[in-house]
Structure formats: structure tokens, C-alpha cells
Enzyme design. Sequence first.
Site, PDB file in Angstrom:
ATOM      1  CG  ASP A 147      -2.076   1.061   1.016  1.00 21.92           C
ATOM      2  OD1 ASP A 147      -2.948   1.165   1.901  1.00 21.92           O
ATOM      3  OD2 ASP A 147      -2.046   1.800   0.000  1.00 21.92           O
ATOM      4  NE  ARG A 151      -3.678   5.455   1.064  1.00 16.22           N
ATOM      5  CZ  ARG A 151      -3.603   5.291  -0.257  1.00 16.22           C
ATOM      6  NH1 ARG A 151      -3.531   6.344  -1.061  1.00 16.22           N
ATOM      7  NH2 ARG A 151      -3.587   4.090  -0.801  1.00 16.22           N
ATOM      8  CG  ASN A 152      -0.087   4.305   3.637  1.00 13.30           C
ATOM      9  OD1 ASN A 152      -0.687   4.771   4.608  1.00 13.30           O
ATOM     10  ND2 ASN A 152      -0.647   3.495   2.765  1.00 13.30           N
ATOM     11  CG  ASP A 165       1.689   2.362   8.404  1.00 16.46           C
ATOM     12  OD1 ASP A 165       1.384   3.539   8.156  1.00 16.46           O
ATOM     13  OD2 ASP A 165       1.822   1.910   9.556  1.00 16.46           O
TER      14      ASP A 165
HETATM   15  C1  LIG Z   1       2.394  21.244  11.784  1.00 19.23           C
HETATM   16  N1  LIG Z   1       1.606  20.048  11.554  1.00 19.23           N
HETATM   17  C2  LIG Z   1       0.532  19.976  12.580  1.00 19.23           C
HETATM   18  C3  LIG Z   1      -0.343  18.808  12.316  1.00 19.23           C
HETATM   19  N2  LIG Z   1       0.485  17.595  12.273  1.00 19.23           N
HETATM   20  C4  LIG Z   1       0.183  16.534  13.029  1.00 19.23           C
HETATM   21  O1  LIG Z   1      -0.779  16.597  13.757  1.00 19.23           O
HETATM   22  C5  LIG Z   1       0.969  15.269  12.957  1.00 19.23           C
HETATM   23  C6  LIG Z   1       2.270  15.236  13.406  1.00 19.23           C
HETATM   24  C7  LIG Z   1       2.973  14.027  13.379  1.00 19.23           C
HETATM   25  C8  LIG Z   1       2.369  12.862  12.917  1.00 19.23           C
HETATM   26  N3  LIG Z   1       3.126  11.700  12.911  1.00 19.23           N
HETATM   27  C9  LIG Z   1       2.715  10.410  12.758  1.00 19.23           C
HETATM   28  N4  LIG Z   1       1.438  10.098  12.466  1.00 19.23           N
HETATM   29  C10 LIG Z   1       1.112   8.782  12.290  1.00 19.23           C
HETATM   30  C11 LIG Z   1      -0.269   8.493  11.930  1.00 19.23           C
HETATM   31  C12 LIG Z   1      -1.325   9.359  12.304  1.00 19.23           C
HETATM   32  C13 LIG Z   1      -2.615   9.023  11.946  1.00 19.23           C
HETATM   33  C14 LIG Z   1      -2.898   7.879  11.184  1.00 19.23           C
HETATM   34  C15 LIG Z   1      -1.822   7.066  10.799  1.00 19.23           C
HETATM   35  N5  LIG Z   1      -1.971   5.976   9.972  1.00 19.23           N
HETATM   36  C16 LIG Z   1      -2.520   4.806  10.302  1.00 19.23           C
HETATM   37  O2  LIG Z   1      -2.994   4.673  11.401  1.00 19.23           O
HETATM   38  C17 LIG Z   1      -2.525   3.722   9.279  1.00 19.23           C
HETATM   39  C18 LIG Z   1      -1.837   3.870   8.098  1.00 19.23           C
HETATM   40  C19 LIG Z   1      -1.865   2.858   7.122  1.00 19.23           C
HETATM   41  C20 LIG Z   1      -2.578   1.695   7.344  1.00 19.23           C
HETATM   42  C21 LIG Z   1      -2.648   0.618   6.300  1.00 19.23           C
HETATM   43  C22 LIG Z   1      -2.581  -0.759   6.923  1.00 19.23           C
HETATM   44  C23 LIG Z   1      -3.975   0.768   5.551  1.00 19.23           C
HETATM   45  C24 LIG Z   1      -1.498   0.696   5.313  1.00 19.23           C
HETATM   46  C25 LIG Z   1      -3.268   1.562   8.541  1.00 19.23           C
HETATM   47  C26 LIG Z   1      -3.239   2.567   9.507  1.00 19.23           C
HETATM   48  C27 LIG Z   1      -0.530   7.357  11.158  1.00 19.23           C
HETATM   49  C28 LIG Z   1       2.037   7.746  12.395  1.00 19.23           C
HETATM   50  N6  LIG Z   1       3.320   8.084  12.684  1.00 19.23           N
HETATM   51  C29 LIG Z   1       4.438   7.300  12.831  1.00 19.23           C
HETATM   52  C30 LIG Z   1       5.458   8.145  13.079  1.00 19.23           C
HETATM   53  N7  LIG Z   1       5.017   9.432  13.129  1.00 19.23           N
HETATM   54  C31 LIG Z   1       3.689   9.374  12.870  1.00 19.23           C
HETATM   55  C32 LIG Z   1       1.059  12.908  12.451  1.00 19.23           C
HETATM   56  C33 LIG Z   1       0.351  14.111  12.476  1.00 19.23           C
HETATM   57  C34 LIG Z   1       1.615  17.613  11.343  1.00 19.23           C
HETATM   58  C35 LIG Z   1       2.446  18.822  11.616  1.00 19.23           C
END
Ligand SMILES: CN1CCN(C(=O)c2ccc(Nc3nc(-c4cccc(NC(=O)c5ccc(C(C)(C)C)cc5)c4)cn4ccnc34)cc2)CC1
Length: 285
Positions: A147, A151-152, A165
Site C-alpha cells: 500500500d 498518505r503512507n 506501514d
Molecule cells: C504542523 N503540523 C501539525 C499537524 N500535524 C500533526 O498533527 C501530525 C504530526 C505528526 C504525525 N506523525 C505520525 N502520524 C502517524 C499516523 C497518524 C494518523 C494515522 C496514521 N496511519 C494509520 O494509522 C494507518 C496507516 C496505514 C494503514 C494501512 C494498513 C492501511 C497501510 C493503517 C493505519 C498514522 C504515524 N506516525 C508514525 C510516526 N510518526 C507518525 C502525524 C500528524 C503535522 C504537523
Amino acid sequence: TSPCDRSVPATAGLSHDKWEIDPQELMLLEELGSGQFGVVRRGKWRGSIDVAVKMMKEGTMSEDDFIEEAKVMTKLQHTNLVQLYGVCSKNRPIFIVTEYMRHGSLLNYLRRHKQSLTSNQGLLLDMCIQICKGMAYLERHNYIHRDLAARNCLVGSENIVKVADFGLARYVLDDQYTSSGGSKFPIKWAPPEVLNYTRFSSKSDVWAYGVLMWEVFTCGEMPYGRLKNTEVVERVQKGLILEKPKTCFKEVYDIMRKCWSQLPENRPSFRVLKEQLISVAQRLL
Ligand SMILES: CN1CCN(C(=O)c2ccc(Nc3nc(-c4cccc(NC(=O)c5ccc(C(C)(C)C)cc5)c4)cn4ccnc34)cc2)CC1
């Protein structure tokens, strides 16, 4: 503190398997968002290490299979892969603990910085090269992402971009996501052999990588715009491909097009792609 830190009693790692993380060593902080599996939060591990913690909503993934696979995933280590530190699997929901990436998903980053990025071909190409390096490492270890998309991928400090992921898709239980006819299946990143036979390979990751390059050079546009999945399937099977993004060198678009060869064997490997992208970067920038 690195795992080989002597301050921790030598037997500590032995009681738990080393991919098992003690939840008492985790401090959960703000929510980062929610994905396929539930809520993701920022956290601190052993008081000082920044982590992201995926709290797996019950019933969303085949947990035992994933926990088994986590042992392999923790061994995949590369500067352009989001490092899996371990799992908390002794209670429910299970936690997946990875390194923290402070700027969030590449897709949101591209969209948020579209203004300044559009004119910066060098930075866009560098992001593509970083992801290609991470994917070439997975390819070398016969590890398929399944995938790959903007977005990933995640963005850290100093414009570091990493693939996240990898392999996780295999453990999703929602068949709307896993079956190619499902509403959540990533049709727009899938090659013909995946659409027809769900035949995943590193060459199907290369097709998805071509679409990811298109996402990068359009600064986060949706591939094929508002076309419905059925219309995209029809086009892909007829050999129609995404058009060249306006702000994209022709040499770069030619590389994207090779990723979209109908037959997997006609697509370059990530190893070859990396060399081609680096030489284009040296020539053009
Ligand atoms: C100035 N901006 C303010 C807003 N902002 C944030 O809020 C922000 C900052 C840091 C973030 N970091 C991470 N965010 C995530 C994150 C956040 C929400 C959802 C997800 N993704 C998932 O949960 C997810 C992704 C893929 C999959 C499959 C199996 C379909 C491929 C399943 C589940 C990841 C994971 N991380 C792993 C390491 N760092 C991060 C995420 C968001 C970014 C910076």
C-alpha cells in the site's frame, strides 16, 4: 538510551522478547490522528524517546499473525523506513510503537506546502529519491509494501521522508480494504495484475511508486481526479496513464511512465530506479 545501554539490567531484555515493549515504559501524549486501525498518539518511551503509538481497535486486524510478523519487521532498518520499535501485545488493544515523525503524512505535507514546493523541483525529486532508497532496501529483503502511497509516507525534520506501514496491509481484516472490489481498496495505486489477480510483488510496488511520484510532483493532487474506481480500472486496463504534472521535467515523467508498464517485467526495479533518479537529479539540478 540505546537498547545496549548498560544501565538497564542485562536480563531485562531476556524476560520479554525484545520486540515486546513494556507499556509501563510508555507515556501517551496528544492524538496524532486516526487511521484504518484506530487512534494514533505521540508518546515517550523510557522517558525520553519520541514515539508514535498505534492503538489497534479490536477486530480491525489479525493480531496474532501481526505479532508474529512484528519480529521480522523490527529487523528491517533503514534511514528511509519508519522504524518499528516494538509492540505491546500482552493486553488489548495492542500497541504498535514506531519512531515519531514530527511533520505527519507526506500527502498532507505536500498539500500544506504546495505554494513553496511547486517551484522546488530539486526538493520534490529528493523526496522521491529518499522513498526509492527505502523501497530498494525492502526490495533487497524481498519485502512487499502492498500500500505504497504518499498518505503512507511520513515527513520528519530536515525534509527527511520515510516509508511507513510496510507489509501492514496483510493484517487488515476489513474486506472493503483487502479485496480489489472493495470500496477502500487503493485502486488508483494498483497495476493491472493486482486489479485482475491481486498478484502483489515488488513490481506492483514499483507501479504504486510511479503514482506516488505523480502525487509528489502535483503536490498532493488526487490521481485521476474525481473518476470513479470503475472508470480508473477501465482506463488502466486499456493502458491509459496519468498525464505529466505541469511542474515536472520530461526526464522525470519518462521514469514515471516506465513504472506504469502494463507488464511487471517491463517495469524497472527500485535498485535501477534509484540510479536513474540520482543521475537525473545530478544532470538537471
Ligand atoms: C504542523 N503540523 C501539525 C499537524 N500535524 C500533526 O498533527 C501530525 C504530526 C505528526 C504525525 N506523525 C505520525 N502520524 C502517524 C499516523 C497518524 C494518523 C494515522 C496514521 N496511519 C494509520 O494509522 C494507518 C496507516 C496505514 C494503514 C494501512 C494498513 C492501511 C497501510 C493503517 C493505519 C498514522 C504515524 N506516525 C508514525 C510516526 N510518526 C507518525 C502525524 C500528524 C503535522 C504537523
